[in-house]
Write a protein that holds these residues in place. Structure first.
Motif, PDB file in Angstrom:
ATOM      1  N   PHE A 222      -9.611   2.272  -6.846  1.00 24.25           N
ATOM      2  CA  PHE A 222     -10.680   2.822  -6.096  1.00 24.25           C
ATOM      3  C   PHE A 222     -11.084   4.218  -5.649  1.00 24.25           C
ATOM      4  N   ARG A 223     -12.128   4.484  -5.820  1.00 21.77           N
ATOM      5  CA  ARG A 223     -12.601   5.931  -5.770  1.00 21.77           C
ATOM      6  C   ARG A 223     -13.710   6.027  -4.824  1.00 21.77           C
ATOM      7  N   ASP A 224     -13.768   6.720  -3.856  1.00 22.20           N
ATOM      8  CA  ASP A 224     -14.981   6.697  -2.920  1.00 22.20           C
ATOM      9  C   ASP A 224     -15.851   7.952  -3.313  1.00 22.20           C
ATOM     10  N   GLU A 225     -16.356   7.728  -4.436  1.00 21.72           N
ATOM     11  CA  GLU A 225     -17.258   8.959  -5.105  1.00 21.72           C
ATOM     12  C   GLU A 225     -18.693   8.418  -5.242  1.00 21.72           C
ATOM     13  N   ASP A 226     -19.500   9.301  -5.589  1.00 23.04           N
ATOM     14  CA  ASP A 226     -20.985   8.734  -6.003  1.00 23.04           C
ATOM     15  C   ASP A 226     -20.931   8.128  -7.435  1.00 23.04           C
ATOM     16  N   LEU A 227     -21.927   7.137  -7.511  1.00 18.46           N
ATOM     17  CA  LEU A 227     -21.827   6.264  -8.550  1.00 18.46           C
ATOM     18  C   LEU A 227     -22.622   6.607  -9.589  1.00 18.46           C
ATOM     19  N   ARG A 228     -22.456   5.916 -10.981  1.00 22.98           N
ATOM     20  CA  ARG A 228     -23.384   5.839 -12.037  1.00 22.98           C
ATOM     21  C   ARG A 228     -23.333   4.761 -12.756  1.00 22.98           C
ATOM     22  N   ALA A 229     -24.127   4.547 -13.628  1.00 28.99           N
ATOM     23  CA  ALA A 229     -24.114   3.424 -14.517  1.00 28.99           C
ATOM     24  C   ALA A 229     -22.819   3.055 -15.004  1.00 28.99           C
ATOM     25  N   ASP A 230     -22.054   3.887 -15.302  1.00 27.74           N
ATOM     26  CA  ASP A 230     -20.592   3.523 -15.832  1.00 27.74           C
ATOM     27  C   ASP A 230     -19.524   4.009 -14.779  1.00 27.74           C
ATOM     28  N   ARG A 231     -19.801   4.000 -13.585  1.00 25.16           N
ATOM     29  CA  ARG A 231     -18.679   4.180 -12.601  1.00 25.16           C
ATOM     30  C   ARG A 231     -19.094   3.530 -11.445  1.00 25.16           C
ATOM     31  N   GLN A 232     -18.136   2.595 -11.128  1.00 24.52           N
ATOM     32  CA  GLN A 232     -18.049   1.712  -9.845  1.00 24.52           C
ATOM     33  C   GLN A 232     -17.007   2.157  -8.985  1.00 24.52           C
ATOM     34  N   PRO A 233     -17.038   1.938  -7.570  1.00 24.17           N
ATOM     35  CA  PRO A 233     -16.312   2.351  -6.586  1.00 24.17           C
ATOM     36  C   PRO A 233     -15.058   1.788  -6.888  1.00 24.17           C
ATOM     37  N   GLU A 234     -14.805   0.276  -7.023  1.00 25.90           N
ATOM     38  CA  GLU A 234     -13.713  -0.377  -7.511  1.00 25.90           C
ATOM     39  C   GLU A 234     -13.771  -0.659  -9.082  1.00 25.90           C
ATOM     40  N   PHE A 235     -12.688  -0.289  -9.643  1.00 31.41           N
ATOM     41  CA  PHE A 235     -12.960  -0.666 -11.106  1.00 31.41           C
ATOM     42  C   PHE A 235     -11.388  -1.049 -11.653  1.00 31.41           C
ATOM     43  N   THR A 236     -11.272  -1.344 -12.816  1.00 30.72           N
ATOM     44  CA  THR A 236      -9.981  -1.781 -13.323  1.00 30.72           C
ATOM     45  C   THR A 236      -9.695  -0.928 -14.586  1.00 30.72           C
ATOM     46  N   GLN A 237      -8.446  -0.602 -14.392  1.00 27.27           N
ATOM     47  CA  GLN A 237      -7.538  -0.015 -15.291  1.00 27.27           C
ATOM     48  C   GLN A 237      -6.568  -0.690 -15.980  1.00 27.27           C
ATOM     49  N   VAL A 238      -6.442  -0.481 -17.360  1.00 31.36           N
ATOM     50  CA  VAL A 238      -4.933  -1.165 -18.063  1.00 31.36           C
ATOM     51  C   VAL A 238      -4.282   0.007 -17.970  1.00 31.36           C
ATOM     52  N   ASP A 239      -3.221   0.188 -17.124  1.00 30.56           N
ATOM     53  CA  ASP A 239      -2.192   0.958 -16.776  1.00 30.56           C
ATOM     54  C   ASP A 239      -1.060   0.651 -17.762  1.00 30.56           C
ATOM     55  N   ILE A 240      -0.647   1.875 -18.445  1.00 30.06           N
ATOM     56  CA  ILE A 240       0.625   1.599 -19.202  1.00 30.06           C
ATOM     57  C   ILE A 240       1.547   2.711 -19.117  1.00 30.06           C
ATOM     58  N   GLU A 241       2.825   2.417 -19.033  1.00 29.43           N
ATOM     59  CA  GLU A 241       3.704   3.687 -18.955  1.00 29.43           C
ATOM     60  C   GLU A 241       4.994   3.208 -19.725  1.00 29.43           C
ATOM     61  N   MET A 242       5.635   3.962 -20.330  1.00 29.28           N
ATOM     62  CA  MET A 242       6.762   3.790 -21.177  1.00 29.28           C
ATOM     63  C   MET A 242       7.914   5.134 -21.112  1.00 29.28           C
ATOM     64  N   SER A 243       9.013   4.592 -20.871  1.00 24.06           N
ATOM     65  CA  SER A 243       9.839   5.612 -20.969  1.00 24.06           C
ATOM     66  C   SER A 243      10.379   6.219 -22.259  1.00 24.06           C
ATOM     67  N   PHE A 244      11.057   7.283 -22.435  1.00 26.29           N
ATOM     68  CA  PHE A 244      11.392   7.917 -23.623  1.00 26.29           C
ATOM     69  C   PHE A 244      10.049   7.697 -24.730  1.00 26.29           C
ATOM     70  N   ALA A 245       9.181   8.166 -24.186  1.00 25.68           N
ATOM     71  CA  ALA A 245       7.832   8.200 -25.252  1.00 25.68           C
ATOM     72  C   ALA A 245       7.445   9.664 -25.480  1.00 25.68           C
ATOM     73  N   ASP A 246       6.972   9.894 -26.493  1.00 22.52           N
ATOM     74  CA  ASP A 246       6.171  11.138 -26.855  1.00 22.52           C
ATOM     75  C   ASP A 246       4.829  10.674 -27.225  1.00 22.52           C
ATOM     76  N   PRO A 247       3.829  11.623 -27.340  1.00 18.53           N
ATOM     77  CA  PRO A 247       2.350  11.282 -27.460  1.00 18.53           C
ATOM     78  C   PRO A 247       2.104  10.437 -28.419  1.00 18.53           C
ATOM     79  N   GLU A 248       3.134  10.573 -29.591  1.00 16.35           N
ATOM     80  CA  GLU A 248       2.720   9.735 -30.484  1.00 16.35           C
ATOM     81  C   GLU A 248       3.102   8.246 -30.719  1.00 16.35           C
TER      82      GLU A 248
END
Length: 595
Positions: A222-248
């Motif tokens: 959720f972000r309370d900012e002004d909107l655009r065609a590609d921005r909605q106030p609530e939106f969905t992320q695929v959120d991923i995190e891993m330990s012992f990771a490098d960028p590769e």
RNA sequence: GGGGUCGUAGUUCAGUCGGUCCAGAACGCCGGCCUGUCACGCCGGAGGUCGCGGGUUCGAGUCCCGUCGGCCCCGCCA
């Protein structure tokens, strides 16, 4: 006589081979053709339609005479193979029809305010108010199915790589930096507020500390900012995190995710995706999310243009400025009017002006020709990768500004000249983002990514004295000129985190107050970790070939963050405000509609 | 916060220079006729807060000011 409403087949299923079978179809009335005696009606759902024939004088006819569009019916009867002259080859089920014996009205329907299956010309305002009707449109049905398929493939990919799906709170606390928060007042704790998460950032890092070494979530943000065609106030992320990771590792997992998920909806992307450093992207394309579906990359022509004898150009270059350009293929014949438009685009993007040279039939036409001469102009064209028939567009000035202006021209031309193929899909990575940039409005450094992003190990020494030169271990994944996601390796030690807060001039008491819990957690054995967050709505939008997120969200909001269907945000009773300890500021009270 | 654009029957639109426009068309809707249609056809009918408020004018859908709403863009969106 069966009273069942459960269908034996769906409305796009029956074929000649079913002839003679007794079936039940359910669906909406798409169209009624009452010929006076014979009556035909098309019964359908998102899969398709089947023609039902109703004979005069039957019980079925007495019912069918009454029905209108979008009534919901269950029709029982026998499948008939149509006579050759009555076959409709335009419809999948056109070789058969259902001869109605029983027509059951499951639901009557008012005439809809617009035809749900033909909404292309209907005002979006109206479509949003009756979104449940528009959802019947095949386009939205298709988009929702693409979106659902993407989600299931993404889950399967991450599950297969040992990631655990974990949910994190919606009622959380406001964090400094970033977008405006949506606030939720606490009834139990008057005067205190929850904030809806802008992303699960801190929680996913705490999951790493908590030993969940591979986490993902398809998370609402959720972000309370002004909107655009590609921005909605609530939106969905695929959120991923891993330990012992490098960028590769993050990049590899993410590339596999896109290959699988997009592949499932018919879009082929082939890892490894090309990579650009942030500096390269800015220099070559004038943006941090270049669209690689077309060429005309930006070339630095400074050295070739020195000592031109052109007074303005020479003074810019001698003053440390650059000359950069793009060769616009096939644009040599542009009219004066179109060239003026390009000039406006360049100036609006920050350029001081726009030089141009049109190459045709072995000759060059350019306001620069007299001073630079044709030979030098041809060398510039060649260096920019152009050929005869091209229009060379040149901007002189501060190097980054020149590239940004040329980037704007490049994007404009791609649209107006149709450089983008319909089915092109080009992904890439942008790495080595700067850690900070300078906020003119706040007169202080701000994080380019977020304050938990690890500095590049080679640039740690710059944090205090030359922070703007420090790079981060952040990376964005881009597609077709859109940012599809971004991530980083995170800071995992307390001391580095403190140096970042110091650089950002976050007061120690504020850091302690707002995420002391997190800083404390970092002190209890934090595995190095990193991850990425992907903009799921945007992925779905590009996969569906749509131009707006509203096309891939079942119940989207308008550009002013309202929901025209439910009427949210709505007013609440004063008693509700009292309960949560909120009073509206004086002159707003009446306007807000609280009563 | 700023700029652009749109707002007229249920829908999509037309409506010229402010004046036979007590606002029209198509689709949809309602009624009648019609036994092989599939965008069925034919005949008839109903349907308007010209977004809202104010102003200019003898006269406003049309001009001016304000306002509300949709969409697009800039700022903003770590």
């Amino acid at each position: 006589m069966s009273e069942r409403a459960r269908p034996t087949h769906h409305c796009a299923e029956l074929r000649r081979a079913h002839a003679g079978e007794r079936v039940v179809l359910t669906g909406w009335v798409d169209r009624v053709r009452d010929l006076g005696g014979l009556l035909f009606l098309d019964l359908g759902d998102y899969r398709g339609t089947t023609q039902v024939v109703v004979r005069p004088g039957t019980d079925a006819a007495r019912v069918a005479k009454r029905v209108g569009a979008w009534w919901v019916l269950a029709i029982e009867g026998q499948v008939l193979a149509r006579e050759p002259e009555t076959v409709n080859p335009a419809v999948e089920t056109g070789e058969i029809e259902l001869e109605a014996e029983v027509v059951r009205v499951l639901s009557e329907a008012r005439t809809p305010p617009f035809p749900p299956t033909a909404t292309a010309d209907v005002a979006e305002e109206l479509r949003l108010r009756y979104r449940y009707l528009e959802l019947r449109n095949p386009r939205l049905q298709r988009n929702l199915r693409i979106r659902g398929r993407l989600a299931s493939e993404i889950r399967a990919h991450l599950d297969g790589h040992g990631f655990l799906e974990v949910e994190t709170p919606f009622l959380t606390r406001s964090t400094p930096e970033g977008a405006r928060d949506y606030l939720v007042p606490s009834r139990v704790h008057r005067g205190r507020f929850y904030a809806l998460p802008q992303s699960p950032q801190l929680f996913k890092q705490l999951l790493m500390i908590g030993g969940v070494d591979r986490y993902y979530q398809i998370a609402r943000c959720f972000r309370d900012e002004d909107l655009r065609a590609d921005r909605q106030p609530e939106f969905t992320q695929v959120d991923i995190e891993m330990s012992f990771a490098d960028p590769e590792l993050v990049i590899e997992i993410t590339e596999g995710l896109f290959r699988r998920a997009l592949g499932a909806v018919g879009i082929e992307v082939r890892p490894p995706f090309p990579r650009f450093t942030h500096a390269e992207a800015m220099d070559r394309y004038g943006v941090d999310r270049p669209d690689l579906r077309y060429g005309a990359a930006i070339t630095d022509l400074t050295e070739l243009a020195r000592n031109s004898g052109h007074r303005i150009l020479d003074s810019i270059l001698d003053g440390g400025g650059a000359l950069r350009g793009i060769a616009a293929p096939g644009c040599a014949g542009f009219s004066r009017k179109r060239l003026d438009e390009l000039q406006k685009v360049a100036v609006a993007a920050g350029a001081g002006g726009l030089f141009r040279a049109a190459f045709r039939d072995g000759a060059v036409r350019s306001p620069l020709a007299r001073m630079l001469g044709p030979d030098r102009l041809f060398r510039l064209l060649e260096a920019a990768g152009g050929a005869s028939g091209d229009l060379l567009l040149l901007v002189a000035g501060e190097p980054r500004t020149a590239s940004v202006a040329l980037g704007a021209l490049r994007r404009r031309l791609a649209t107006s000249e149709g450089w983008i193929g319909k089915d092109d899909f080009r992904m890439a990575w942008v790495t080595d983002f700067p850690l900070f940039d300078w906020s003119e409005t706040e007169s202080r450094l701000t994080s380019v990514h977020h304050p938990f992003t690890s500095p590049h190990p080679e640039d740690l020494h710059l944090l205090e004295d030359e922070p703007l030169r420090a790079r981060s271990l952040a990376y964005d994944v881009i597609a077709n000129g859109y940012e599809m996601g971004g991530g980083s390796i995170r800071i995992h030690d307390r001391r580095t985190q403190q140096r970042i807060f110091d650089a950002l001039r976050v007061p120690p008491e504020e850091a302690r107050e707002r995420f002391g819990f997190f800083l404390e957690a970092l002190e209890y054995g934090t595995p190095p970790h990193g991850g990425i967050a992907l903009g799921f709505d945007r992925i779905a939008m590009l996969a569906a070939g749509a131009r707006s997120l509203r096309e891939v969200i079942a119940f989207p909001k308008t550009t002013s963050a309202t929901d025209l269907m439910t009427g949210s945000p709505g007013s609440v009773r004063t008693s509700q405000l009292d309960e949560v300890g909120v009073a509206l500021a004086g002159r707003r009270r009446r306007a807000s509609g609280a009563d």
